[in-house]
Every structure is written in structure tokens, then in C-alpha cells.
Design a protein around this motif. Structure first.
Motif, PDB file in Angstrom:
ATOM      1  N   ILE A  85     -10.754  -3.229 -13.217  1.00  0.00           N
ATOM      2  CA  ILE A  85      -9.289  -3.249 -13.213  1.00  0.00           C
ATOM      3  C   ILE A  85      -8.821  -4.677 -13.501  1.00  0.00           C
ATOM      4  O   ILE A  85      -9.255  -5.632 -12.881  1.00  0.00           O
ATOM      5  CB  ILE A  85      -8.729  -2.764 -11.854  1.00  0.00           C
ATOM      6  CG1 ILE A  85      -9.227  -1.357 -11.527  1.00  0.00           C
ATOM      7  CG2 ILE A  85      -7.212  -2.829 -11.849  1.00  0.00           C
ATOM      8  CD1 ILE A  85      -8.857  -0.299 -12.530  1.00  0.00           C
ATOM      9  N   LYS A  86      -7.918  -4.775 -14.505  1.00  0.00           N
ATOM     10  CA  LYS A  86      -7.330  -6.061 -14.892  1.00  0.00           C
ATOM     11  C   LYS A  86      -5.812  -5.919 -14.852  1.00  0.00           C
ATOM     12  O   LYS A  86      -5.272  -4.826 -14.996  1.00  0.00           O
ATOM     13  CB  LYS A  86      -7.756  -6.442 -16.323  1.00  0.00           C
ATOM     14  CG  LYS A  86      -9.240  -6.550 -16.526  1.00  0.00           C
ATOM     15  CD  LYS A  86      -9.659  -7.972 -16.501  1.00  0.00           C
ATOM     16  CE  LYS A  86     -11.158  -8.035 -16.737  1.00  0.00           C
ATOM     17  NZ  LYS A  86     -11.660  -9.324 -16.835  1.00  0.00           N
ATOM     18  N   GLU A  87      -5.149  -7.040 -14.681  1.00  0.00           N
ATOM     19  CA  GLU A  87      -3.690  -7.049 -14.698  1.00  0.00           C
ATOM     20  C   GLU A  87      -3.223  -7.793 -15.943  1.00  0.00           C
ATOM     21  O   GLU A  87      -3.661  -8.918 -16.204  1.00  0.00           O
ATOM     22  CB  GLU A  87      -3.132  -7.712 -13.441  1.00  0.00           C
ATOM     23  CG  GLU A  87      -1.628  -7.613 -13.353  1.00  0.00           C
ATOM     24  CD  GLU A  87      -1.100  -8.095 -12.012  1.00  0.00           C
ATOM     25  OE1 GLU A  87      -1.871  -8.681 -11.227  1.00  0.00           O
ATOM     26  OE2 GLU A  87       0.089  -7.886 -11.765  1.00  0.00           O
ATOM     27  N   VAL A  88      -2.352  -7.134 -16.723  1.00  0.00           N
ATOM     28  CA  VAL A  88      -1.803  -7.733 -17.932  1.00  0.00           C
ATOM     29  C   VAL A  88      -0.294  -7.606 -17.867  1.00  0.00           C
ATOM     30  O   VAL A  88       0.235  -6.487 -17.806  1.00  0.00           O
ATOM     31  CB  VAL A  88      -2.355  -7.037 -19.205  1.00  0.00           C
ATOM     32  CG1 VAL A  88      -1.735  -7.634 -20.454  1.00  0.00           C
ATOM     33  CG2 VAL A  88      -3.864  -7.103 -19.250  1.00  0.00           C
ATOM     34  N   TYR A 101      -4.497  -2.247 -15.819  1.00  0.00           N
ATOM     35  CA  TYR A 101      -5.245  -1.506 -16.825  1.00  0.00           C
ATOM     36  C   TYR A 101      -6.717  -1.515 -16.450  1.00  0.00           C
ATOM     37  O   TYR A 101      -7.165  -2.367 -15.686  1.00  0.00           O
ATOM     38  CB  TYR A 101      -5.095  -2.148 -18.212  1.00  0.00           C
ATOM     39  CG  TYR A 101      -3.691  -2.110 -18.755  1.00  0.00           C
ATOM     40  CD1 TYR A 101      -3.250  -1.034 -19.503  1.00  0.00           C
ATOM     41  CD2 TYR A 101      -2.810  -3.165 -18.528  1.00  0.00           C
ATOM     42  CE1 TYR A 101      -1.959  -1.000 -20.012  1.00  0.00           C
ATOM     43  CE2 TYR A 101      -1.523  -3.148 -19.027  1.00  0.00           C
ATOM     44  CZ  TYR A 101      -1.110  -2.058 -19.770  1.00  0.00           C
ATOM     45  OH  TYR A 101       0.171  -2.030 -20.265  1.00  0.00           O
ATOM     46  N   ILE A 102      -7.460  -0.569 -17.005  1.00  0.00           N
ATOM     47  CA  ILE A 102      -8.909  -0.575 -16.801  1.00  0.00           C
ATOM     48  C   ILE A 102      -9.547  -1.138 -18.067  1.00  0.00           C
ATOM     49  O   ILE A 102      -9.180  -0.781 -19.180  1.00  0.00           O
ATOM     50  CB  ILE A 102      -9.454   0.822 -16.430  1.00  0.00           C
ATOM     51  CG1 ILE A 102     -10.917   0.726 -16.019  1.00  0.00           C
ATOM     52  CG2 ILE A 102      -9.246   1.823 -17.545  1.00  0.00           C
ATOM     53  CD1 ILE A 102     -11.436   1.947 -15.277  1.00  0.00           C
ATOM     54  N   PHE A 103     -10.484  -2.033 -17.878  1.00  0.00           N
ATOM     55  CA  PHE A 103     -11.148  -2.753 -18.958  1.00  0.00           C
ATOM     56  C   PHE A 103     -12.539  -2.147 -19.175  1.00  0.00           C
ATOM     57  O   PHE A 103     -13.406  -2.247 -18.327  1.00  0.00           O
ATOM     58  CB  PHE A 103     -11.249  -4.227 -18.553  1.00  0.00           C
ATOM     59  CG  PHE A 103     -11.778  -5.137 -19.602  1.00  0.00           C
ATOM     60  CD1 PHE A 103     -13.059  -5.652 -19.518  1.00  0.00           C
ATOM     61  CD2 PHE A 103     -10.987  -5.517 -20.679  1.00  0.00           C
ATOM     62  CE1 PHE A 103     -13.550  -6.520 -20.475  1.00  0.00           C
ATOM     63  CE2 PHE A 103     -11.465  -6.388 -21.634  1.00  0.00           C
ATOM     64  CZ  PHE A 103     -12.747  -6.881 -21.536  1.00  0.00           C
ATOM     65  N   ILE A 104     -12.724  -1.475 -20.342  1.00  0.00           N
ATOM     66  CA  ILE A 104     -14.004  -0.843 -20.681  1.00  0.00           C
ATOM     67  C   ILE A 104     -14.353  -1.226 -22.115  1.00  0.00           C
ATOM     68  O   ILE A 104     -13.513  -1.105 -23.015  1.00  0.00           O
ATOM     69  CB  ILE A 104     -13.927   0.699 -20.565  1.00  0.00           C
ATOM     70  CG1 ILE A 104     -13.503   1.121 -19.169  1.00  0.00           C
ATOM     71  CG2 ILE A 104     -15.258   1.334 -20.934  1.00  0.00           C
ATOM     72  CD1 ILE A 104     -13.251   2.611 -19.029  1.00  0.00           C
ATOM     73  N   GLU A 139      -6.105   3.803  -3.713  1.00  0.00           N
ATOM     74  CA  GLU A 139      -5.692   2.405  -3.691  1.00  0.00           C
ATOM     75  C   GLU A 139      -6.681   1.627  -4.551  1.00  0.00           C
ATOM     76  O   GLU A 139      -7.895   1.762  -4.385  1.00  0.00           O
ATOM     77  CB  GLU A 139      -5.714   1.859  -2.258  1.00  0.00           C
ATOM     78  CG  GLU A 139      -4.526   2.233  -1.426  1.00  0.00           C
ATOM     79  CD  GLU A 139      -3.257   1.517  -1.880  1.00  0.00           C
ATOM     80  OE1 GLU A 139      -2.222   2.167  -1.862  1.00  0.00           O
ATOM     81  OE2 GLU A 139      -3.334   0.348  -2.288  1.00  0.00           O
ATOM     82  N   ILE A 140      -6.177   0.857  -5.483  1.00  0.00           N
ATOM     83  CA  ILE A 140      -7.069   0.088  -6.345  1.00  0.00           C
ATOM     84  C   ILE A 140      -6.795  -1.394  -6.187  1.00  0.00           C
ATOM     85  O   ILE A 140      -5.693  -1.804  -5.848  1.00  0.00           O
ATOM     86  CB  ILE A 140      -6.904   0.488  -7.819  1.00  0.00           C
ATOM     87  CG1 ILE A 140      -5.451   0.337  -8.252  1.00  0.00           C
ATOM     88  CG2 ILE A 140      -7.376   1.895  -8.074  1.00  0.00           C
ATOM     89  CD1 ILE A 140      -5.268   0.335  -9.732  1.00  0.00           C
ATOM     90  N   ALA A 141      -7.815  -2.160  -6.449  1.00  0.00           N
ATOM     91  CA  ALA A 141      -7.695  -3.611  -6.360  1.00  0.00           C
ATOM     92  C   ALA A 141      -8.121  -4.228  -7.690  1.00  0.00           C
ATOM     93  O   ALA A 141      -9.085  -3.782  -8.322  1.00  0.00           O
ATOM     94  CB  ALA A 141      -8.577  -4.137  -5.229  1.00  0.00           C
ATOM     95  N   ILE A 142      -7.395  -5.243  -8.093  1.00  0.00           N
ATOM     96  CA  ILE A 142      -7.719  -5.928  -9.349  1.00  0.00           C
ATOM     97  C   ILE A 142      -9.082  -6.582  -9.211  1.00  0.00           C
ATOM     98  O   ILE A 142      -9.403  -7.208  -8.198  1.00  0.00           O
ATOM     99  CB  ILE A 142      -6.624  -6.966  -9.674  1.00  0.00           C
ATOM    100  CG1 ILE A 142      -5.306  -6.239  -9.929  1.00  0.00           C
ATOM    101  CG2 ILE A 142      -7.015  -7.819 -10.874  1.00  0.00           C
ATOM    102  CD1 ILE A 142      -4.108  -7.129 -10.053  1.00  0.00           C
ATOM    103  N   GLY A 143      -9.922  -6.406 -10.233  1.00  0.00           N
ATOM    104  CA  GLY A 143     -11.258  -6.981 -10.239  1.00  0.00           C
ATOM    105  C   GLY A 143     -12.346  -6.031  -9.763  1.00  0.00           C
ATOM    106  O   GLY A 143     -13.523  -6.286  -9.970  1.00  0.00           O
ATOM    107  N   LYS A 156     -14.550  -2.448  -9.654  1.00  0.00           N
ATOM    108  CA  LYS A 156     -15.056  -1.524 -10.664  1.00  0.00           C
ATOM    109  C   LYS A 156     -14.782  -0.090 -10.222  1.00  0.00           C
ATOM    110  O   LYS A 156     -14.942   0.254  -9.064  1.00  0.00           O
ATOM    111  CB  LYS A 156     -16.567  -1.718 -10.857  1.00  0.00           C
ATOM    112  CG  LYS A 156     -16.916  -3.055 -11.456  1.00  0.00           C
ATOM    113  CD  LYS A 156     -18.418  -3.187 -11.665  1.00  0.00           C
ATOM    114  CE  LYS A 156     -18.747  -4.531 -12.271  1.00  0.00           C
ATOM    115  NZ  LYS A 156     -20.181  -4.686 -12.526  1.00  0.00           N
ATOM    116  N   TYR A 157     -14.397   0.735 -11.214  1.00  0.00           N
ATOM    117  CA  TYR A 157     -14.126   2.138 -10.978  1.00  0.00           C
ATOM    118  C   TYR A 157     -14.745   2.975 -12.100  1.00  0.00           C
ATOM    119  O   TYR A 157     -14.868   2.513 -13.226  1.00  0.00           O
ATOM    120  CB  TYR A 157     -12.615   2.408 -10.895  1.00  0.00           C
ATOM    121  CG  TYR A 157     -11.971   1.733  -9.727  1.00  0.00           C
ATOM    122  CD1 TYR A 157     -11.424   0.472  -9.849  1.00  0.00           C
ATOM    123  CD2 TYR A 157     -11.928   2.349  -8.483  1.00  0.00           C
ATOM    124  CE1 TYR A 157     -10.844  -0.159  -8.770  1.00  0.00           C
ATOM    125  CE2 TYR A 157     -11.342   1.733  -7.395  1.00  0.00           C
ATOM    126  CZ  TYR A 157     -10.800   0.475  -7.547  1.00  0.00           C
ATOM    127  OH  TYR A 157     -10.235  -0.146  -6.481  1.00  0.00           O
TER     128      TYR A 157
END
Length: 146
Positions: A104-107, A112-115, A127-131, A133-134
Motif C-alpha cells: 500500500i502506497k499513498e499518492v 493505492y496498491i503497488f504491484i 483497516e489498512i496501513a501504508i507500507g 503488504k496485502y
């Protein structure tokens, strides 16, 4: 001279055919190349000329078989393997990300999810946290579900 009710040439040709058929089930070119060498030997030894001409024609026949192998035969084998022996379904687009892991990244204030070096929109009830992995579970309305 006969062995097992077959001449040497018949044994060589049948052995070459068996090796070529075996190649369909293995991802190696070795059985077919061995079959080409055996078949070339069987053909070249029957040429009624001096030994150097037999060798010359044998090398030429083998070269033609190798060119045939890399231009035509491999493509035929790939199609047979893909359709009959081990069919594989190609999954493209966002569906191809199901089961993959992203970070998970913040833009610009949005998450957003970075793949695979790209960012994608996602939805989740967790609940998700930036940085963190999901894993992508599904796709819905052009968004990844994590």
C-alpha cells in the motif's frame, strides 16, 4: 542382419520416431536432436558413395533437420502441449493480479496498491496501513479487492 526381426535401419528409424514422440511430453529438445542424429545416420549409411560423401550428405541432412526443428517443429510441439498435454489459461488484465501481493502506497492523499512497479485502485473492508503488504483476493469494477 536382423535383430528382433528387424534390420538395423528399421531399428534406428523406429528408435528415432519413438524419441520424437517422447519429445512431445518433455520440455527438452534433446530427444528430438538425438532422433535427428540417429535418422541422419540411418539415411546416410544407405547412400551408395564413398564414406566422405556419406559424411557430407549426413551433415547436410542433419543441418536441414535442425533448421526444420527450430523453424517449424518447436512451434508445433508448443501448440500440442498448450492444447492437449498441459493446457494453460492465460489470464490478463486485472484478473491476472488475483493472488499476488502488493504494498500500500499513498499518492496525493489517496491510497493505492503497488504491484509490479505500477499502482492500482483497490477496495477493502479491512483497516489498512501504508507500507503493509496485502494479497489481491478478487476484482470488482476495475478495482482490486484486498
Amino acid at each position: 542382419m536382423e535383430i528382433l526381426g528387424m534390420t538395423i535401419n528399421e531399428i534406428l528409424i523406429v528408435s528415432a520416431i519413438i524419441l520424437i514422440l517422447v519429445d512431445i511430453f518433455f520440455a527438452s529438445d534433446f530427444p528430438t536432436h538425438l532422433a535427428y542424429i540417429i535418422g541422419t545416420f540411418a539415411i546416410a549409411k544407405e547412400i551408395d558413395m564413398p564414406i566422405l560423401y556419406q559424411i557430407l550428405f549426413g551433415v547436410l541432412i542433419w543441418m536441414v533437420l535442425v533448421v526444420f526443428h527450430y523453424t517449424i517443429w518447436r512451434k508445433i510441439i508448443e501448440k500440442i502441449n498448450d492444447k492437449l498435454v498441459a493446457p494453460s489459461k492465460h489470464i490478463g488484465g486485472l484478473e491476472g493480479f488475483i493472488g499476488k501481493e502488493g504494498i500500500i502506497k499513498e499518492v496525493e492523499g489517496d491510497k493505492y496498491i503497488f504491484i509490479n512497479d505500477e499502482i492500482y485502485q483497490f477496495e477493502t473492508e479491512k483497516e489498512i496501513a501504508i507500507g503493509n503488504k496485502y494479497i489481491v483476493l478478487n476484482v470488482k469494477s476495475n478495482k482490486l479487492i484486498i
